[in-house]
Scaffold this motif. Structure first.
Motif, PDB file in Angstrom:
ATOM      1  N   ASP A 251      87.293  44.386 122.093  1.00 42.42           N
ATOM      2  CA  ASP A 251      86.219  43.513 121.576  1.00 42.42           C
ATOM      3  C   ASP A 251      86.352  43.505 120.172  1.00 42.42           C
ATOM      4  O   ASP A 251      85.542  44.292 119.611  1.00 42.42           O
ATOM      5  CB  ASP A 251      84.917  44.047 122.274  1.00 42.42           C
ATOM      6  CG  ASP A 251      83.893  43.352 122.023  1.00 42.42           C
ATOM      7  OD1 ASP A 251      83.843  42.403 121.288  1.00 42.42           O
ATOM      8  OD2 ASP A 251      82.636  43.747 122.410  1.00 42.42           O
ATOM      9  N   THR A 252      87.178  42.418 119.545  1.00 41.66           N
ATOM     10  CA  THR A 252      86.998  42.434 118.024  1.00 41.66           C
ATOM     11  C   THR A 252      85.606  42.449 117.470  1.00 41.66           C
ATOM     12  O   THR A 252      85.317  43.089 116.598  1.00 41.66           O
ATOM     13  CB  THR A 252      87.991  41.186 117.702  1.00 41.66           C
ATOM     14  OG1 THR A 252      89.325  41.369 118.290  1.00 41.66           O
ATOM     15  CG2 THR A 252      87.995  41.251 116.015  1.00 41.66           C
TER      16      THR A 252
ATOM     17  N   HIS B 179      83.341  45.666 118.470  1.00 43.27           N
ATOM     18  CA  HIS B 179      83.452  46.836 118.026  1.00 43.27           C
ATOM     19  C   HIS B 179      83.125  46.768 116.242  1.00 43.27           C
ATOM     20  O   HIS B 179      83.069  47.767 115.566  1.00 43.27           O
ATOM     21  CB  HIS B 179      85.101  47.069 118.106  1.00 43.27           C
ATOM     22  CG  HIS B 179      85.362  47.400 119.793  1.00 43.27           C
ATOM     23  ND1 HIS B 179      86.504  47.415 120.303  1.00 43.27           N
ATOM     24  CD2 HIS B 179      84.502  48.307 120.382  1.00 43.27           C
ATOM     25  CE1 HIS B 179      86.359  47.871 121.318  1.00 43.27           C
ATOM     26  NE2 HIS B 179      85.112  48.352 121.633  1.00 43.27           N
TER      27      HIS B 179
ATOM     28  N   ALA C 228      79.400  47.191 116.066  1.00 40.29           N
ATOM     29  CA  ALA C 228      79.154  48.594 116.235  1.00 40.29           C
ATOM     30  C   ALA C 228      79.531  49.444 115.116  1.00 40.29           C
ATOM     31  O   ALA C 228      78.777  50.391 114.870  1.00 40.29           O
ATOM     32  CB  ALA C 228      79.633  48.964 117.575  1.00 40.29           C
ATOM     33  N   ALA C 229      80.825  49.084 114.618  1.00 43.66           N
ATOM     34  CA  ALA C 229      81.097  49.994 113.519  1.00 43.66           C
ATOM     35  C   ALA C 229      80.196  50.101 112.204  1.00 43.66           C
ATOM     36  O   ALA C 229      79.873  50.931 111.465  1.00 43.66           O
ATOM     37  CB  ALA C 229      82.460  49.693 112.966  1.00 43.66           C
TER      38      ALA C 229
ATOM     39  N   ALA D 222      75.487  42.464 120.605  1.00 43.21           N
ATOM     40  CA  ALA D 222      76.238  43.509 120.195  1.00 43.21           C
ATOM     41  C   ALA D 222      75.277  44.251 118.994  1.00 43.21           C
ATOM     42  O   ALA D 222      74.065  43.624 118.728  1.00 43.21           O
ATOM     43  CB  ALA D 222      77.343  42.736 119.128  1.00 43.21           C
TER      44      ALA D 222
ATOM     45  N   ARG E 229      94.114  47.071 111.104  1.00 38.37           N
ATOM     46  CA  ARG E 229      92.912  48.026 111.659  1.00 38.37           C
ATOM     47  C   ARG E 229      91.891  48.324 110.641  1.00 38.37           C
ATOM     48  O   ARG E 229      91.319  49.659 110.533  1.00 38.37           O
ATOM     49  CB  ARG E 229      93.677  49.176 112.394  1.00 38.37           C
ATOM     50  CG  ARG E 229      94.567  48.949 113.531  1.00 38.37           C
ATOM     51  CD  ARG E 229      93.853  47.881 114.562  1.00 38.37           C
ATOM     52  NE  ARG E 229      94.584  47.604 115.718  1.00 38.37           N
ATOM     53  CZ  ARG E 229      95.076  46.345 116.101  1.00 38.37           C
ATOM     54  NH1 ARG E 229      94.826  45.460 115.410  1.00 38.37           N
ATOM     55  NH2 ARG E 229      95.625  46.312 117.333  1.00 38.37           N
TER      56      ARG E 229
ATOM     57  N   VAL F 223      88.338  47.690 109.994  1.00 40.69           N
ATOM     58  CA  VAL F 223      87.107  47.368 110.405  1.00 40.69           C
ATOM     59  C   VAL F 223      86.238  46.847 109.580  1.00 40.69           C
ATOM     60  O   VAL F 223      85.670  45.791 109.456  1.00 40.69           O
ATOM     61  CB  VAL F 223      86.400  48.396 111.288  1.00 40.69           C
ATOM     62  CG1 VAL F 223      85.486  48.022 111.913  1.00 40.69           C
ATOM     63  CG2 VAL F 223      87.518  49.371 112.162  1.00 40.69           C
TER      64      VAL F 223
ATOM     65  N   ASP G 219      91.712  43.498 117.453  1.00 41.23           N
ATOM     66  CA  ASP G 219      90.407  44.333 117.389  1.00 41.23           C
ATOM     67  C   ASP G 219      91.105  45.520 116.774  1.00 41.23           C
ATOM     68  O   ASP G 219      92.080  46.185 116.693  1.00 41.23           O
ATOM     69  CB  ASP G 219      90.383  45.028 119.064  1.00 41.23           C
ATOM     70  CG  ASP G 219      89.205  46.022 119.043  1.00 41.23           C
ATOM     71  OD1 ASP G 219      88.721  46.266 118.098  1.00 41.23           O
ATOM     72  OD2 ASP G 219      88.686  46.172 120.384  1.00 41.23           O
TER      73      ASP G 219
ATOM     74  N   VAL H 196      89.777  48.534 116.109  1.00 41.99           N
ATOM     75  CA  VAL H 196      89.845  49.762 116.376  1.00 41.99           C
ATOM     76  C   VAL H 196      90.587  49.947 117.674  1.00 41.99           C
ATOM     77  O   VAL H 196      90.666  51.072 118.075  1.00 41.99           O
ATOM     78  CB  VAL H 196      88.046  50.023 116.912  1.00 41.99           C
ATOM     79  CG1 VAL H 196      87.385  49.795 115.918  1.00 41.99           C
ATOM     80  CG2 VAL H 196      87.815  49.229 118.094  1.00 41.99           C
ATOM     81  N   TRP H 197      91.697  49.018 118.028  1.00 39.20           N
ATOM     82  CA  TRP H 197      92.337  49.051 119.082  1.00 39.20           C
ATOM     83  C   TRP H 197      93.697  49.955 118.838  1.00 39.20           C
ATOM     84  O   TRP H 197      94.105  49.785 117.427  1.00 39.20           O
ATOM     85  CB  TRP H 197      92.663  47.835 119.675  1.00 39.20           C
ATOM     86  CG  TRP H 197      93.183  47.915 121.325  1.00 39.20           C
ATOM     87  CD1 TRP H 197      93.998  47.619 121.873  1.00 39.20           C
ATOM     88  CD2 TRP H 197      92.229  48.410 122.476  1.00 39.20           C
ATOM     89  NE1 TRP H 197      94.091  47.521 123.133  1.00 39.20           N
ATOM     90  CE2 TRP H 197      92.814  48.117 123.407  1.00 39.20           C
ATOM     91  CE3 TRP H 197      90.641  48.471 122.232  1.00 39.20           C
ATOM     92  CZ2 TRP H 197      92.407  48.425 124.693  1.00 39.20           C
ATOM     93  CZ3 TRP H 197      90.381  48.878 123.482  1.00 39.20           C
ATOM     94  CH2 TRP H 197      91.227  48.604 124.700  1.00 39.20           C
TER      95      TRP H 197
END
Length: 402
Positions: free
Chosen positions: A29-30, A33, A36-37, A68, A305, A307, A343, A345-346
């Motif tokens: 969930d790009t 996430h 949320a970060a 979100a 990666r 974020v 994403d 965080v993936w």
């Protein structure tokens, strides 16, 4: 005056597609996430007032059943807003763009699945022999920034280009811009494109870099993509055939293998891409399509990666959107979408199979939720309808209520 402006926020996924588990991406969930970060970090929530006006976080909330983090209690959007799932099998840049432009791939692109010794020996031998290079380095799955740090010094010593791939359908060649030569790298990529004819690989990508062992290595803006051509006429071809103009900004021209494009504008970095889009809007006449890909979301932040870097880039683009919205003329249609997810965080560094945003805004266009669209092609079909073109081969327009 009837025109369309298509902005591709490269890799801005809104959450795992229904078939994401088949790609190892269930839970990706790009956008969610990143949001949320930001809430969890000292920097505070993601601030996107203009994207919220267009319906980006609202589209994400509609998929997940809740807003979100940081986007609770938003007002209703001012345009059309929803999400789309990809019919083509894959999560590649070309397949996502082509489907949006009305061509749905029925055969997935080929990939080199082995993490080490990724490429067939016969392919590499042909590249070495016909390309007149002493050998190759890499031959593996890798992050483009990591592999030049690891092998850049060896490349300078022996002159062997660095070849690598990923879970995506790519064959990438990295070489030092001065020591190896930029034009030589381009010629080698053109050769690789020809040698890959039987492998159905979506893109060969030239990845020039500079630097040395002491200071480190960094990629330059002179990347070039060598894509397979779309297998059928796209929205671009249809508009050109009808006497219209297609203005491709950034890497759009490469993605469509230079087909159906009237004018190319090369720009690097989101601000330069945005400036080029505004300049094209000021000059383009009736029956025009301006298409811009904002690649840094994917290239600099998704794959790496990063974020919070992704978040800052989203906020920076959001801050400039009022300039574009104010430049819209009667008869203009603004469409904002993506091509896949990435994403930040993936695990790994590859694209993620996600739903994409479908946002549309025009002076006088009544706001409406679009819900889920069952193909990216609905976006292209809608732009074709707006531009007065005959229906494309795929997609269903969302410009009039179903």
């Amino acid at each position: 005056m009837t025109r369309a402006i298509w902005l591709v926020c490269d890799s801005l996924g809104l959450g795992a597609a229904p078939d994401a588990a088949a790609y190892g991406d269930l839970g990706a969930d790009t956008f969610g996430h990143i949001a949320a970060a930001c809430v969890a970090a000292a920097r505070g929530p993601l601030r996107l007032p203009q994207f919220s006006r267009l319906g980006l976080p609202q589209a994400h909330a509609a998929i997940h059943g809740q807003a979100a983090p940081g986007f609770v209690g938003l007002p209703a959007p001012e345009g059309l807003w929803g999400h789309a799932v990809e019919r083509a099998r894959g999560k590649d840049t070309p397949s996502g763009h082509w489907e949006t432009a009305g061509v749905v791939l029925t055969q997935p692109f080929g990939v080199f699945g082995q993490a080490e010794h990724s490429f067939p020996p016969a392919l590499l031998q042909a590249l070495v022999t016909q390309g007149d290079v002493p050998g190759v380095l890499g031959n593996c799955h890798a992050s483009g920034t990591e592999i030049i740090q690891r092998l850049g010094a060896e490349h300078l010593r022996n002159g062997c280009p660095i070849v690598y791939t990923s879970a995506d359908s790519v064959f990438q060649i990295a070489a030092h811009e001065q020591a190896f030569g930029l034009e030589r790298l381009y010629r080698l990529c053109e050769l690789a494109r020809a040698l890959l004819a039987d492998y159905h690989i979506g893109r060969v990508i030239a990845r020039p870099f500079v630097g040395d062992a002491e200071t480190g290595f960094s990629r330059t803006v002179h990347r070039r993509d060598y894509a397979l051509p779309p297998p059928a006429p796209t929205l671009f071809d249809a508009l050109q055939a009808a006497g219209g103009e297609v203005i491709a900004i950034g890497k759009i021209d490469d993605i469509f293998a230079h087909r159906g494009v009237s004018r190319v504008v090369h720009a690097y970095g989101h601000d330069a891409l945005f400036d080029a889009t505004l300049a094209a809007m000021a000059q383009a006449g009736a029956h025009s399509l301006i298409a811009t890909n904002f690649v840094d979301f994917d290239m600099l932040y998704g794959h790496r990666r990063d974020v919070l870097g992704y978040a800052a880039a989203l906020e920076a683009l959001d801050a400039r959107l009022p300039e574009l919205l104010q430049a819209l003329q009667p008869g203009d249609l603004l469409v904002v979408s993506a091509d896949h997810g990435c994403d930040p965080v993936w695990p790994g560094s590859d694209h993620t199979r996600e739903c994409i945003p479908v946002l549309a805004f025009a002076p006088g266009l009544a706001p409406r939720a679009l819900g889920r669209r069952d193909s990216f092609a609905d976006i292209g079909q809608s732009m074709a309808s707006h531009l007065g073109l005959p229906p494309l081969a795929a997609g269903r327009s969302f410009l009039s209520p179903a």
